[in-house]
Motif scaffolding. Sequence first.
Motif, PDB file in Angstrom:
ATOM      1  N   GLN A   1      31.651  65.592  70.316  1.00 55.83           N
ATOM      2  CA  GLN A   1      33.045  65.496  70.733  1.00 55.83           C
ATOM      3  C   GLN A   1      33.675  66.841  71.081  1.00 55.83           C
ATOM      4  O   GLN A   1      34.685  66.894  71.776  1.00 55.83           O
ATOM      5  CB  GLN A   1      33.879  64.848  69.622  1.00 55.83           C
TER       6      GLN A   1
ATOM      7  N   LEU B   1      29.819  61.323  68.409  1.00 58.35           N
ATOM      8  CA  LEU B   1      30.269  59.941  68.569  1.00 58.35           C
ATOM      9  C   LEU B   1      29.211  59.002  68.014  1.00 58.35           C
ATOM     10  O   LEU B   1      28.011  59.193  68.229  1.00 58.35           O
ATOM     11  CB  LEU B   1      30.521  59.621  70.039  1.00 58.35           C
TER      12      LEU B   1
ATOM     13  N   GLU C   1      28.627  52.914  68.069  1.00 63.42           N
ATOM     14  CA  GLU C   1      29.726  51.973  68.313  1.00 63.42           C
ATOM     15  C   GLU C   1      30.765  52.576  69.254  1.00 63.42           C
ATOM     16  O   GLU C   1      31.269  51.903  70.163  1.00 63.42           O
ATOM     17  CB  GLU C   1      30.396  51.588  66.991  1.00 63.42           C
ATOM     18  N   GLU C   2      31.069  53.857  69.057  1.00 60.76           N
ATOM     19  CA  GLU C   2      32.041  54.531  69.924  1.00 60.76           C
ATOM     20  C   GLU C   2      31.494  54.721  71.331  1.00 60.76           C
ATOM     21  O   GLU C   2      32.228  54.621  72.325  1.00 60.76           O
ATOM     22  CB  GLU C   2      32.430  55.880  69.317  1.00 60.76           C
TER      23      GLU C   2
ATOM     24  N   LYS D   1      31.627  51.413  73.151  1.00 61.76           N
ATOM     25  CA  LYS D   1      33.020  51.180  73.558  1.00 61.76           C
ATOM     26  C   LYS D   1      33.351  51.969  74.826  1.00 61.76           C
ATOM     27  O   LYS D   1      33.964  51.436  75.751  1.00 61.76           O
ATOM     28  CB  LYS D   1      33.959  51.574  72.415  1.00 61.76           C
ATOM     29  N   GLN D   2      32.926  53.228  74.887  1.00 62.09           N
ATOM     30  CA  GLN D   2      33.142  54.048  76.088  1.00 62.09           C
ATOM     31  C   GLN D   2      32.475  53.412  77.306  1.00 62.09           C
ATOM     32  O   GLN D   2      33.071  53.336  78.386  1.00 62.09           O
ATOM     33  CB  GLN D   2      32.571  55.448  75.873  1.00 62.09           C
TER      34      GLN D   2
ATOM     35  N   ASP E   1      40.020  44.689  72.372  1.00 59.45           N
ATOM     36  CA  ASP E   1      38.619  45.122  72.449  1.00 59.45           C
ATOM     37  C   ASP E   1      37.702  44.079  73.078  1.00 59.45           C
ATOM     38  O   ASP E   1      36.530  43.953  72.699  1.00 59.45           O
ATOM     39  CB  ASP E   1      38.092  45.526  71.059  1.00 59.45           C
TER      40      ASP E   1
END
Length: 399
Positions: free
Chosen positions: A231, A246, A249-250, A253-254, A315
């Motif tokens: 990050q 990250l 899961e992150e 999501k991106q 989401d």
Amino acid sequence: MHAPCPPGSTRPSSASSSTGACSPCPVSGANGSDFGPLFTAKFFDANQWADILQASGAKYVVLTSKHHEGFTLWGSERSWNWNAVDEGPKRDIVKELAVAVRTRTDLRFGLYYSLFEWFHPLFLEDESSSFQKQQYPLSKMLPELYELVNQYQPEVLWSDGDGGAPDTYWNSTVFLAWLYNESPVRDTVVTNDRWGAGSICKHGGYYTCSDRYNPGHLLPHKWENCMTIDQFSWGYRRNAGISDYLTIEELVKQLVETVSCGGNLLMNIGPTKDGTISAIFEERLRQMGTWLKVNGEAIYDTHAWRSQNDTVTPDVWYTSKPKNKLVYAMFLKWPTSGQLFLGQPKATLGATEVELLGHGQPLQWTPLEQNGIMVELPQLTVHQMPCKWGWALALTNVT
């Protein structure tokens, strides 16, 4: 994925699927030349890199061929004694990775190139003249770009940095005209939007707009989210802690947000001075590949749908394949009730089918009173789940 960078650098490369590609590396400090011999790449194995890239589910890779410090990862004739063939590795890193990617994977090979250089005396002299002089682009930058394209034939050319100079200083339009009309990659190449001051997010085959750009809504022009798994850095950091990276899961999501809004995800990783991809980056790339093996149908070759995300359930993000009359609803949280409410799809009883990717059986659904549907998710144990970090429904015949 990323290119190896000299130690002390702050920004290396990236990998891509509708995910991404490769990115940059600067050397910090006034005595950047001291880092050259320390950058050995003694463990660099292009075949291993290619195998990791293939496993990530990426569709293209962009290697940093030269960043703002001017060190080229090939034996540039215009960067004498400040390149990876004359100094440090004593190897043509660009060629080795190009060959490995093209022989071992189905990825498109791309190259990142920094237009300007922090310390080049000709650039600094041009800058002092308010860019009325063009010594640097004519003697250094343009010859290197022609050399890169003719020798390595990248199908993605990722230009970066303008040093505050306009495209007329860089002669960008003349070069791009050659690239698209006469170059050996004229029928396949794509370029971004960083070709001079004021061109970013306005001109280019696809827009990057800013680093880590994620607008969260549909753009009318193709774009790319160039971001970092670490990050806080584009390069390898020996002092990075696990929380600096990250999570998968992150990252999922991106990816889901980016593709739903019409973009590609370019995930940057920072290799070490030894030319290795550290375990944390390799794990993230392989995790992304695992997710895409199940849910890639909702990512690859898809289009943005009329709604990018859901208004009822947070989401949830949508993509579509209009020719197949398919809409995909990707959701990042499995509801504890086992029921997923979707406010956007308009379904028809007897015609619409709903399926969980990786599960294979049609799911029961009922229309909601106003708009949308309620989907009964299958009751699965943790080990029966098709994946761990986000799921996708395929909906047929919805409007």
